[in-house]
Design a protein around this motif. Sequence first.
Motif, short mmCIF file in Angstrom:
data_model
loop_
_atom_site.label_atom_id
_atom_site.label_comp_id
_atom_site.label_asym_id
_atom_site.label_seq_id
_atom_site.Cartn_x
_atom_site.Cartn_y
_atom_site.Cartn_z
N LEU B 9 0.85 -1.19 0.00
CA LEU B 9 0.00 0.00 0.00
C LEU B 9 0.88 1.24 0.00
CD1 LEU B 9 -2.88 1.20 0.17
CD2 LEU B 9 -2.59 1.28 2.66
N TYR B 10 0.69 2.10 -0.98
CA TYR B 10 1.51 3.31 -1.09
C TYR B 10 0.61 4.52 -0.87
CZ TYR B 10 4.79 6.64 -3.25
OH TYR B 10 5.63 7.69 -3.50
N VAL B 11 0.88 5.26 0.18
CA VAL B 11 0.04 6.41 0.54
C VAL B 11 0.79 7.69 0.18
CG1 VAL B 11 -1.35 7.46 2.35
CG2 VAL B 11 -0.75 5.04 2.50
N GLU B 12 0.34 8.35 -0.87
CA GLU B 12 1.08 9.52 -1.36
C GLU B 12 0.14 10.42 -2.14
OE1 GLU B 12 4.59 10.81 -1.49
OE2 GLU B 12 3.19 12.34 -2.19
N ASP B 13 0.22 11.73 -1.93
CA ASP B 13 -0.71 12.62 -2.62
C ASP B 13 -0.12 13.23 -3.88
OD1 ASP B 13 -0.27 15.88 -1.21
OD2 ASP B 13 1.02 14.13 -0.89
N ASN B 14 1.19 13.28 -3.99
CA ASN B 14 1.78 13.97 -5.13
C ASN B 14 1.93 13.04 -6.34
OD1 ASN B 14 4.33 14.72 -6.79
ND2 ASN B 14 3.74 16.61 -5.76
N PRO B 15 1.27 13.36 -7.45
CA PRO B 15 1.28 12.45 -8.60
C PRO B 15 2.68 12.24 -9.20
CG PRO B 15 0.02 14.46 -9.10
CD PRO B 15 0.44 14.55 -7.67
N ASP B 17 5.53 12.24 -7.50
CA ASP B 17 6.22 11.30 -6.61
C ASP B 17 5.72 9.88 -6.84
OD1 ASP B 17 6.56 13.55 -3.76
OD2 ASP B 17 7.92 13.09 -5.43
N ILE B 18 4.42 9.75 -7.07
CA ILE B 18 3.86 8.41 -7.30
C ILE B 18 4.49 7.80 -8.55
CG2 ILE B 18 1.76 7.13 -7.92
CD1 ILE B 18 0.20 9.14 -6.20
N GLU B 19 4.54 8.59 -9.61
CA GLU B 19 5.10 8.09 -10.87
C GLU B 19 6.56 7.69 -10.70
OE1 GLU B 19 3.69 7.61 -13.74
OE2 GLU B 19 5.48 7.25 -14.97
N LEU B 20 7.35 8.57 -10.07
CA LEU B 20 8.79 8.30 -9.92
C LEU B 20 9.02 7.08 -9.04
CD1 LEU B 20 10.07 11.96 -9.58
CD2 LEU B 20 10.46 10.40 -11.49
N THR B 21 8.24 6.94 -7.98
CA THR B 21 8.39 5.79 -7.10
C THR B 21 8.03 4.51 -7.82
OG1 THR B 21 7.84 7.18 -5.21
CG2 THR B 21 7.72 4.80 -4.88
N ALA B 22 6.92 4.56 -8.54
CA ALA B 22 6.48 3.36 -9.26
C ALA B 22 7.55 2.90 -10.24
CB ALA B 22 5.17 3.64 -9.99
N VAL B 23 8.11 3.87 -10.99
CA VAL B 23 9.16 3.53 -11.96
C VAL B 23 10.39 2.96 -11.25
CG1 VAL B 23 10.77 4.48 -13.63
CG2 VAL B 23 8.37 5.17 -13.68
N SER B 24 10.77 3.60 -10.13
CA SER B 24 11.94 3.10 -9.38
C SER B 24 11.75 1.65 -8.97
CB SER B 24 12.17 3.92 -8.12
OG SER B 24 12.48 5.24 -8.44
N PHE B 25 10.57 1.35 -8.45
CA PHE B 25 10.34 -0.02 -8.00
C PHE B 25 10.31 -1.00 -9.16
CE2 PHE B 25 10.10 -0.30 -3.55
CZ PHE B 25 9.67 0.92 -3.06
N GLU B 26 9.74 -0.56 -10.28
CA GLU B 26 9.73 -1.42 -11.46
C GLU B 26 11.14 -1.80 -11.84
OE1 GLU B 26 5.93 0.44 -13.63
OE2 GLU B 26 7.67 0.09 -14.92
N LYS B 27 12.04 -0.81 -11.83
CA LYS B 27 13.42 -1.07 -12.24
C LYS B 27 14.11 -2.05 -11.31
CE LYS B 27 14.19 3.34 -14.54
NZ LYS B 27 14.97 3.07 -15.75
N CYS B 28 13.66 -2.13 -10.06
CA CYS B 28 14.27 -3.08 -9.12
C CYS B 28 13.62 -4.45 -9.26
CB CYS B 28 14.08 -2.66 -7.68
SG CYS B 28 14.76 -1.10 -7.30
N VAL B 36 -2.24 2.24 -4.69
CA VAL B 36 -1.99 3.63 -4.31
C VAL B 36 -3.25 4.30 -3.77
CG1 VAL B 36 -1.15 5.87 -5.11
CG2 VAL B 36 -0.26 3.78 -6.15
N VAL B 37 -3.14 5.00 -2.65
CA VAL B 37 -4.22 5.86 -2.17
C VAL B 37 -3.63 7.26 -1.99
CG1 VAL B 37 -5.65 4.12 -1.07
CG2 VAL B 37 -3.76 5.12 0.20
#
Lengths: 415, 145
Positions: B9-15, B17-28, B36-37
């Motif tokens: 569960l990823y709790v984040e309001d800034n779109p 940040d959400i995009e960058l985090t999602a991409v970072s995790f994908e790369k790992c 996401v909420v």
Amino acid sequence: MRTLATHRRSKPGAGEPGLRAEIEALRVELAEAREVLRAVREGEVDALVGPGPDGRVYTLRSADHPYRVLIESMNQGAVTSKADGTILYCNARFAAMLKVPLQSLVGASLHRFLEPRDLPLLESLFARARKKSATEEVGLHAADKSEIPALLSVNLLPGQPADVFCLVVTDLTDQNIRNAELTAANRELEAFCYSISHDLRTPLRGINGFSRLLLTDHAKGLDDQAKSYLTRVRAATLRMSQLIDDLLGLSRVTRNGARFRRVDLSALARSIAAELSEKDLSRRVDVRIEPGLTAFGDEGLLRIALTNLFSNAWKFTGKHPKARIRFGVEGKGREDVYFLKDDGAGFDMAYVGNLFRAFQRLHDEADFPGTGIGLATVQRIIHRHGGRVWIKGAVEKGAVVRFTLEGKSSKRPRS
Amino acid sequence: MNGTEKFVLYVEDNPDDIELTAVSFEKCRFPYRMEVVHDGAEALDFLFASGKYKNRDKGDTPVLIILDLNLPKVHGLEVLRRIRATRWLKYVTVVVLTSSNEERDRVDAESLGANLYMQKPVDFDEFAKIAEKITGLLAAFPPRP
């Protein structure tokens, strides 16, 4: 009726010539006594010195005059009272504080004008004042039932038949209001800094992150120029991020409370120098730190100041293959003057006035990167310690920063 | 929504940040699905199966919660407090990922039971390292089945 002569004849061996001498002596004494009384009555006498263990001096109204003017015109309330709280005298200021007419206070009890919960405190003040001057914060009870925060300073005036206490009363109302305003302002500032940092960093992350992703994941669609520009975009975001951190650091110096105690400056300097050399093992820097340097101050703030100074010295000696940095103290007269010398790039003294202003840089960003806030932060910290800081330098001849800290610091004697 | 698949569960309001985090995790090659909420209230609705998430199975808990602090509606620390006060959620790993590096926030988060407190770095390369760190954390301590 018996005459003086008749009475005298009963004493053996006096005779008439002795009698006349005695009358003459008495007449002189009487004249002198009358003269003294006249002088006293007409205010020509400034003081009478009487016998007693410490040669008590009793001054009359004319000599009192300057003190009376002082008491009546000073900003504080003045009261003399008996041990039981009976007011013997008070000045107009005190009456004004309590919002009562002056005349109604003489003979009244101090107890009536104190908040009931502070009555034991008053007793304690009187008891302690018998040994030495005692001061406490109390609440005064004014005629309009309002409470007035006040500082009571009590001194004993030993005397006959009983002791008398002198009180100086300082109204703390304004001071309390100002303190409350200051606290509120500081809290607002803190909240402001906090939100600035958060709000500024967020879009920076986006700029940095998405340019990075363009470079890594979409390199195929970009020519070399595009990649170069994107790299510069990223570098700019990192610089701005550093700037935000430095600004926050600068504001933290004022925001946070400082705890003052003895700090080992030599140890602090050694640990900072060690950190710097660990981060850049390729550099060969000759760092000499005088041992046994201690100072009275806030360890956290002094660490920030020394880190800034050492980092600067480290940075500006970067282009010299053999660099020297010295940290020590010069005892000039009463104060200890600490110095940090380096033999690096130095600067043109013509611009020395700019150095302590935030954001002022005297060197090219490319040669010596930095945000230009370091020295402003150092200055703030030194001022917080009640000290002074100044800097001298010459182009390519290095620089020396000197500072003092409250003048209370001292070197431990070398063993 | 697949109820049996493990997820984060990823709790984040800034779109962004959400995009960058999602991409970072994908790369790992992060093995878990990311749910996401966007604010604190939505996070609580999700975890406690209320509001628009009332048809969720409460027992389907995330393997990890990544929590921003400065959230709209309900603050991240309050969400954390609720999580740690709930019997079936109090052992879920919570990583606080936030803009703030104020000592006070770190202390508050850790005393409320956050497992890890990280400041969101501006430099994306550092961000990527965080994603690797979290992925490594979950691999080393895989959640109970």
